[in-house]
Write a protein that holds these residues in place. Structure first.
Motif, PDB file in Angstrom:
ATOM      1  N   MET A 290     -14.768  36.223  33.851  1.00 13.96           N
ATOM      2  CA  MET A 290     -15.830  35.487  32.901  1.00 13.96           C
ATOM      3  C   MET A 290     -16.899  36.539  32.813  1.00 13.96           C
ATOM      4  SD  MET A 290     -18.323  32.373  33.828  1.00 13.96           S
ATOM      5  CE  MET A 290     -17.064  31.237  34.007  1.00 13.96           C
ATOM      6  N   ASN A 291     -17.614  36.225  31.776  1.00 10.56           N
ATOM      7  CA  ASN A 291     -18.906  37.403  31.651  1.00 10.56           C
ATOM      8  C   ASN A 291     -19.841  36.809  32.671  1.00 10.56           C
ATOM      9  OD1 ASN A 291     -21.242  38.348  30.624  1.00 10.56           O
ATOM     10  ND2 ASN A 291     -20.861  38.063  28.646  1.00 10.56           N
ATOM     11  N   ASP A 292     -20.255  37.773  33.420  1.00  5.48           N
ATOM     12  CA  ASP A 292     -21.267  37.650  34.495  1.00  5.48           C
ATOM     13  C   ASP A 292     -22.485  37.012  34.038  1.00  5.48           C
ATOM     14  OD1 ASP A 292     -19.363  38.340  36.473  1.00  5.48           O
ATOM     15  OD2 ASP A 292     -20.081  40.451  36.428  1.00  5.48           O
ATOM     16  N   THR A 293     -22.914  37.258  32.664  1.00  4.31           N
ATOM     17  CA  THR A 293     -24.121  36.859  32.244  1.00  4.31           C
ATOM     18  C   THR A 293     -24.123  35.548  31.580  1.00  4.31           C
ATOM     19  OG1 THR A 293     -23.806  37.959  30.090  1.00  4.31           O
ATOM     20  CG2 THR A 293     -24.683  38.972  31.629  1.00  4.31           C
ATOM     21  N   VAL A 294     -22.900  34.684  31.316  1.00  2.00           N
ATOM     22  CA  VAL A 294     -22.944  33.536  30.845  1.00  2.00           C
ATOM     23  C   VAL A 294     -21.986  32.689  31.803  1.00  2.00           C
ATOM     24  CG1 VAL A 294     -22.114  32.386  28.824  1.00  2.00           C
ATOM     25  CG2 VAL A 294     -23.025  34.656  28.484  1.00  2.00           C
ATOM     26  N   ALA A 295     -22.660  31.598  31.972  1.00  2.00           N
ATOM     27  CA  ALA A 295     -22.187  30.672  33.117  1.00  2.00           C
ATOM     28  C   ALA A 295     -21.877  29.343  32.179  1.00  2.00           C
ATOM     29  CB  ALA A 295     -22.848  30.382  34.192  1.00  2.00           C
ATOM     30  N   PRO A 296     -20.786  28.591  32.555  1.00  2.00           N
ATOM     31  CA  PRO A 296     -20.613  27.166  31.777  1.00  2.00           C
ATOM     32  C   PRO A 296     -21.817  26.296  32.314  1.00  2.00           C
ATOM     33  CG  PRO A 296     -19.021  27.688  33.653  1.00  2.00           C
ATOM     34  CD  PRO A 296     -19.704  28.971  33.518  1.00  2.00           C
ATOM     35  N   MET A 297     -21.900  25.431  31.699  1.00  2.00           N
ATOM     36  CA  MET A 297     -23.126  24.424  31.879  1.00  2.00           C
ATOM     37  C   MET A 297     -22.611  23.338  33.055  1.00  2.00           C
ATOM     38  SD  MET A 297     -24.216  21.451  29.368  1.00  2.00           S
ATOM     39  CE  MET A 297     -26.025  20.656  29.575  1.00  2.00           C
ATOM     40  N   ALA A 298     -23.515  23.571  33.926  1.00  2.00           N
ATOM     41  CA  ALA A 298     -23.243  23.081  35.485  1.00  2.00           C
ATOM     42  C   ALA A 298     -23.901  21.532  35.106  1.00  2.00           C
ATOM     43  CB  ALA A 298     -24.045  23.678  36.462  1.00  2.00           C
ATOM     44  N   ILE A 299     -23.066  20.373  35.082  1.00  2.00           N
ATOM     45  CA  ILE A 299     -23.436  19.066  34.951  1.00  2.00           C
ATOM     46  C   ILE A 299     -22.588  18.448  36.049  1.00  2.00           C
ATOM     47  CG2 ILE A 299     -24.105  19.380  32.726  1.00  2.00           C
ATOM     48  CD1 ILE A 299     -21.590  17.566  32.035  1.00  2.00           C
ATOM     49  N   ASP A 300     -22.971  17.300  36.451  1.00  2.00           N
ATOM     50  CA  ASP A 300     -22.056  16.411  36.996  1.00  2.00           C
ATOM     51  C   ASP A 300     -21.170  15.640  35.901  1.00  2.00           C
ATOM     52  OD1 ASP A 300     -23.253  16.576  39.467  1.00  2.00           O
ATOM     53  OD2 ASP A 300     -24.942  15.001  38.709  1.00  2.00           O
ATOM     54  N   TRP A 301     -19.983  15.230  36.449  1.00  2.00           N
ATOM     55  CA  TRP A 301     -18.889  14.690  35.276  1.00  2.00           C
ATOM     56  C   TRP A 301     -18.806  13.262  35.679  1.00  2.00           C
ATOM     57  CZ3 TRP A 301     -16.947  17.096  31.421  1.00  2.00           C
ATOM     58  CH2 TRP A 301     -15.928  16.546  30.707  1.00  2.00           C
ATOM     59  N   PRO A 302     -19.735  12.562  34.608  1.00  2.00           N
ATOM     60  CA  PRO A 302     -19.840  11.141  34.975  1.00  2.00           C
ATOM     61  C   PRO A 302     -18.697  10.237  34.128  1.00  2.00           C
ATOM     62  CG  PRO A 302     -21.439  11.869  33.361  1.00  2.00           C
ATOM     63  CD  PRO A 302     -20.667  13.185  33.708  1.00  2.00           C
ATOM     64  N   TYR A 303     -17.882  11.068  33.455  1.00  2.00           N
ATOM     65  CA  TYR A 303     -17.001  10.313  32.636  1.00  2.00           C
ATOM     66  C   TYR A 303     -15.778   9.668  33.022  1.00  2.00           C
ATOM     67  CZ  TYR A 303     -19.851  13.090  29.752  1.00  2.00           C
ATOM     68  OH  TYR A 303     -21.072  13.862  28.977  1.00  2.00           O
ATOM     69  N   PRO A 304     -15.327   8.444  32.593  1.00  2.00           N
ATOM     70  CA  PRO A 304     -14.088   7.887  33.099  1.00  2.00           C
ATOM     71  C   PRO A 304     -12.926   8.912  32.588  1.00  2.00           C
ATOM     72  CG  PRO A 304     -15.302   6.207  31.625  1.00  2.00           C
ATOM     73  CD  PRO A 304     -15.947   7.622  31.708  1.00  2.00           C
TER      74      PRO A 304
ATOM     75  N   HIS B  82     -10.230  25.322  35.413  1.00  2.00           N
ATOM     76  CA  HIS B  82     -10.885  25.146  36.389  1.00  2.00           C
ATOM     77  C   HIS B  82     -11.559  26.048  37.285  1.00  2.00           C
ATOM     78  CE1 HIS B  82      -8.759  20.877  37.130  1.00  2.00           C
ATOM     79  NE2 HIS B  82      -9.772  20.879  36.139  1.00  2.00           N
ATOM     80  N   ALA B  83     -11.104  27.255  37.143  1.00  2.00           N
ATOM     81  CA  ALA B  83     -11.564  28.431  38.144  1.00  2.00           C
ATOM     82  C   ALA B  83     -12.628  28.834  37.429  1.00  2.00           C
ATOM     83  CB  ALA B  83     -10.536  29.718  38.016  1.00  2.00           C
ATOM     84  N   GLU B  84     -12.949  28.598  36.026  1.00  3.99           N
ATOM     85  CA  GLU B  84     -14.172  28.851  35.364  1.00  3.99           C
ATOM     86  C   GLU B  84     -15.197  27.934  35.484  1.00  3.99           C
ATOM     87  OE1 GLU B  84     -14.546  32.084  34.306  1.00  3.99           O
ATOM     88  OE2 GLU B  84     -12.491  32.492  34.688  1.00  3.99           O
ATOM     89  N   GLY B  85     -14.968  27.027  36.068  1.00  2.19           N
ATOM     90  CA  GLY B  85     -15.780  25.934  36.242  1.00  2.19           C
ATOM     91  C   GLY B  85     -16.039  24.818  35.225  1.00  2.19           C
ATOM     92  N   MET B  86     -14.840  24.730  34.278  1.00  2.00           N
ATOM     93  CA  MET B  86     -14.877  23.773  33.375  1.00  2.00           C
ATOM     94  C   MET B  86     -14.014  22.643  33.709  1.00  2.00           C
ATOM     95  SD  MET B  86     -15.362  26.303  30.014  1.00  2.00           S
ATOM     96  CE  MET B  86     -14.655  27.837  30.693  1.00  2.00           C
ATOM     97  N   ARG B  87     -13.874  21.529  33.153  1.00  2.00           N
ATOM     98  CA  ARG B  87     -13.209  20.434  33.270  1.00  2.00           C
ATOM     99  C   ARG B  87     -12.171  20.558  32.054  1.00  2.00           C
ATOM    100  NH1 ARG B  87     -14.464  16.597  37.295  1.00  2.00           N
ATOM    101  NH2 ARG B  87     -16.440  17.194  38.085  1.00  2.00           N
ATOM    102  N   VAL B  88     -10.905  19.813  32.147  1.00  2.00           N
ATOM    103  CA  VAL B  88      -9.906  20.098  31.141  1.00  2.00           C
ATOM    104  C   VAL B  88      -9.704  18.459  30.850  1.00  2.00           C
ATOM    105  CG1 VAL B  88      -7.930  21.099  30.328  1.00  2.00           C
ATOM    106  CG2 VAL B  88      -8.841  21.977  32.624  1.00  2.00           C
TER     107      VAL B  88
END
Length: 262
Positions: A1-15, A218-224
């Protein structure tokens, strides 16, 4: 991943389960009737498609043209809302739903918010209006959810799109809203693109996904999430592979409250 850009850090409230276009195929897609029909089966998260009319109204429709799901003709986004609002968006499905109108985003959002449901808004721009539609959807969703006070603060809508320009405009307009990059094939640079857009999720066609692809995301911090999963065997395969959510038409066959049935 580009070190200067991170995925949005949020809780995952969705069903885990999302009802595709309201109630899949049991009611006319992308209508309030479809949402109500899906809710009658116990569904609590809905996916829908939103585009922009010629005079700036946000409304639900999947196709660029009107012919398949209304009695209108032509490119939907080139027509003003007063004309679109008079169309029959239910008669194509069955007599039971004849006269069902195209709903505005406002109408769907208020239904969802009043009932404590969750919403996945796919930004579906008319070609050439990607940035305008992305910005308008993000701005209006943020305003509608800020107005929400009861019965309890609802989870923010998940904004998704196949169009990176639409997601970029949504990010620029309302960065607090979670975003997801939709994919129907793997293309060069897709993961970096999702990260640059600070996406919370990648949403891919079910045939594309396996345990390795899901683990990479997942390793990049994103859901699928995956669409459109109507077969129990495919749902079981993706569940075993580590999927975070499934979008389905089969609202009468799967159990949104728990495991896979049907």
């Amino acid at each position: 991943m580009n070190d200067t850009v991170a995925p949005m850090a949020i809780d995952w409230p969705y069903p885990f389960w999302l009802a595709h276009r309201g109630a899949g195929r049991l009611a006319p897609e992308n209508t309030l009737a479809a949402f109500r029909h899906g809710a009658s089966f116990g569904w609590r998260m809905f996916e829908c498609d939103v585009k922009l009319s010629a005079d700036g109204q946000l409304f639900l429709l999947h196709d660029s043209t009107l012919e398949r799901t209304t009695d209108g003709r032509g490119i939907a986004g080139e027509q003003p809302w007063p004309a679109l609002s008079r169309l029959d968006a239910g008669g194509w499905h069955s007599r039971q739903f004849a006269g069902e109108p195209l709903p505005t985003l406002d109408a769907i959002a208020r239904y969802v918010l009043r009932n404590g449901f969750h919403l996945n808004v796919e930004i579906k721009p008319t070609p050439g209006t990607e940035r305008a539609t992305g910005a308008a959807v993000a701005q209006r969703c943020a305003a509608l959810w800020r107005e929400q006070h009861r019965p309890a603060p609802a989870s923010l809508p998940l904004l998704t799109s196949f169009q990176p320009d639409a997601l970029q405009a949504a990010l620029d307009t309302e960065p607090t809203l979670p975003r997801g990059l939709l994919l129907d094939h793997w293309r060069e640079g897709w993961l970096a693109e999702a990260a640059t857009l600070r996406c919370a999720a990648v949403v891919a066609h079910c045939a594309m996904l396996d345990a390795a692809a899901i683990a990479q995301i997942h390793a990049e911090g994103m859901r699928v999430l995956s669409y459109t999963v109507n077969d129990p065997g495919e749902a079981e395969r993706l569940l075993a592979a580590g999927i975070d959510g499934l979008i389905t038409d089969a609202v009468d066959r799967f159990s949104p409250a728990g495991g896979i049935s049907g």
